[in-house]
Design a protein around this motif. Structure first.
Motif, PDB file in Angstrom:
ATOM      1  N   LEU A   1       3.918  -2.745   3.619  1.00 21.78           N
ATOM      2  CA  LEU A   1       3.951  -4.145   2.889  1.00 21.78           C
ATOM      3  C   LEU A   1       3.531  -5.081   3.961  1.00 21.78           C
ATOM      4  O   LEU A   1       4.091  -5.111   4.925  1.00 21.78           O
ATOM      5  N   HIS A   2       2.058  -5.757   3.670  1.00 17.64           N
ATOM      6  CA  HIS A   2       1.734  -6.692   4.587  1.00 17.64           C
ATOM      7  C   HIS A   2       2.324  -8.271   4.360  1.00 17.64           C
ATOM      8  O   HIS A   2       1.984  -8.595   3.144  1.00 17.64           O
ATOM      9  N   ALA A   3       3.072  -8.548   5.182  1.00 18.19           N
ATOM     10  CA  ALA A   3       3.856  -9.845   4.724  1.00 18.19           C
ATOM     11  C   ALA A   3       4.231 -10.663   6.161  1.00 18.19           C
ATOM     12  O   ALA A   3       3.128 -10.657   6.992  1.00 18.19           O
TER      13      ALA A   3
ATOM     14  N   LEU B   1       0.892  -1.222   0.012  1.00 15.87           N
ATOM     15  CA  LEU B   1       0.010  -0.017  -0.048  1.00 15.87           C
ATOM     16  C   LEU B   1       0.792   1.252   0.203  1.00 15.87           C
ATOM     17  O   LEU B   1       1.955   1.390   0.524  1.00 15.87           O
ATOM     18  N   THR B   2       0.315   2.301  -0.824  1.00 18.47           N
ATOM     19  CA  THR B   2       1.114   3.356  -0.603  1.00 18.47           C
ATOM     20  C   THR B   2       0.103   4.652  -0.846  1.00 18.47           C
ATOM     21  O   THR B   2      -0.881   4.526  -1.449  1.00 18.47           O
TER      22      THR B   2
ATOM     23  N   ASP C   1       9.560 -18.131   0.529  1.00 18.26           N
ATOM     24  CA  ASP C   1       9.647 -16.697   0.954  1.00 18.26           C
ATOM     25  C   ASP C   1       9.775 -16.585   2.506  1.00 18.26           C
ATOM     26  O   ASP C   1       9.243 -17.338   3.018  1.00 18.26           O
ATOM     27  N   MET C   2      10.713 -15.563   2.763  1.00 20.56           N
ATOM     28  CA  MET C   2      10.892 -15.140   4.133  1.00 20.56           C
ATOM     29  C   MET C   2      10.749 -13.690   4.236  1.00 20.56           C
ATOM     30  O   MET C   2      11.986 -13.179   4.135  1.00 20.56           O
ATOM     31  N   ILE C   3       9.780 -13.053   4.077  1.00 19.81           N
ATOM     32  CA  ILE C   3       9.471 -11.559   3.761  1.00 19.81           C
ATOM     33  C   ILE C   3       8.792 -10.830   4.687  1.00 19.81           C
ATOM     34  O   ILE C   3       7.685 -11.447   5.032  1.00 19.81           O
ATOM     35  N   SER C   4       9.321  -9.871   5.370  1.00 22.94           N
ATOM     36  CA  SER C   4       8.715  -9.402   6.558  1.00 22.94           C
ATOM     37  C   SER C   4       7.768  -8.104   6.198  1.00 22.94           C
ATOM     38  O   SER C   4       7.699  -7.575   5.126  1.00 22.94           O
ATOM     39  N   THR C   5       6.913  -7.885   7.016  1.00 25.50           N
ATOM     40  CA  THR C   5       5.891  -6.767   7.061  1.00 25.50           C
ATOM     41  C   THR C   5       6.979  -5.604   7.388  1.00 25.50           C
ATOM     42  O   THR C   5       7.746  -5.724   8.121  1.00 25.50           O
ATOM     43  N   ILE C   6       6.659  -4.593   6.339  1.00 25.65           N
ATOM     44  CA  ILE C   6       7.555  -3.250   6.387  1.00 25.65           C
ATOM     45  C   ILE C   6       6.665  -2.157   6.265  1.00 25.65           C
ATOM     46  O   ILE C   6       5.447  -1.950   5.644  1.00 25.65           O
TER      47      ILE C   6
END
Length: 281
Positions: A231-233, A160-161, A212-217
């Motif tokens: 980023l919802h992750a 989201l932006t 994947d190992m992608i974190s929420t940012i």
């Protein structure tokens, strides 16, 4: 900003056409032309047969997902909730707004996303489910509660932006956004075009892959001419969540809810299977 796969969309359209044709034949066998003319048990049996027999031509079809979708469409709460969500989200709004209420939870559960009510003190308060009757009972006790979902286990990521124009600038200057750049690169998608105005909001949905190992940012830039993004992750190892707050759960963004209500390709992605990449032997 969601870019559907044209081949997947075409295959899905053909499959649904086959289901529709088979359903018409089965209704004719019962001497009716509309499913509503059948009793609940007969109607469910006819829908199940139409799905299974049509999907036989598509060995990779997710029959469970299709069956869930048809059960949702005949549920008395689903179509009214869909209409109200479309009306409530027609004009868009704050890209970081959060979904709440009965209509949102019915629509999302109906399209296959496991949801439950959420608060920022405790996170998820009951086990998430995509059963419409269960979420209706759940939200009858808290009708205005936020709608939470598993960002660490969902088959998609949501970016989201509040300013599409500065998205590329943020990706180029923040080292913490390496994974977002990688998501754009591996999906084959280019960054969105400059919309011509500052602070035009946007959303991108990326597919999760099994390794994947992608974190929420969250990047909140205080400069008046630069936007923010989230980023919802996250990811899960067995039942343990990593890379996301609140045990891997967050409220569903209204931007995602709106896309589900208006874009079939987004709705179908909510419970897409995450399958390993094929190996070369």
């Amino acid at each position: 900003m969601f870019k559907p796969d044209p081949l997947a969309d075409k295959a899905g359209a053909i499959l649904f056409e086959k289901i529709d044709q088979r359903l018409e034949s089965l209704l004719a066998e019962h001497g009716v032309s509309d499913p509503g003319e059948l009793g609940p048990t007969q109607m469910n049996e006819v829908f199940q047969r139409a799905i299974v027999e049509a999907a036989g031509c598509f060995p990779n079809a997710n029959i469970e997902q299709l069956a869930h979708g048809f059960r949702s469409f005949v549920h008395p709460a689903f179509m009214p909730a869909w209409d109200r969500v479309k009306s409530a989200t027609a004009t868009g709004g704050d890209p970081f707004a959060l979904s709440s209420g009965v209509d949102a939870v019915v629509l999302l559960a109906g399209f296959g996303l496991a949801v439950a009510f959420f608060d920022f003190q405790h996170g998820i308060l009951e086990k998430p489910t995509n059963d419409i009757d269960i979420v209706l009972a759940m939200f009858s006790r808290r009708p205005d509660a936020l709608v939470g979902y598993d960002t660490s286990g969902a088959p998609f990521y949501v970016l989201l932006t509040d300013c599409v124009r500065t998205l590329s600038k943020l990706l180029g200057t923040h080292t913490s956004l390496f994974d977002v750049r990688r998501l754009f690169a591996r999906s084959g998608g280019s960054l969105p075009r400059d919309p011509g105005n500052a602070f035009v909001p946007g959303m991108v949905i990326f597919a999760r892959e099994p390794s994947d190992m992608i974190s929420t940012i969250l990047v909140h830039d205080r400069k008046p001419d630069v936007g923010s993004l989230m980023l919802h992750a996250g990811w899960r190892v067995k039942d343990q969540a990593y890379g996301a707050p609140y045990d891997g759960y967050l409220p569903v963004p209204v931007a995602l809810l709106r896309a589900v209500a208006y874009e079939p390709a987004v709705a179908s992605s909510l419970c897409r299977r995450v399958t390993p990449r094929p190996r070369v032997h």
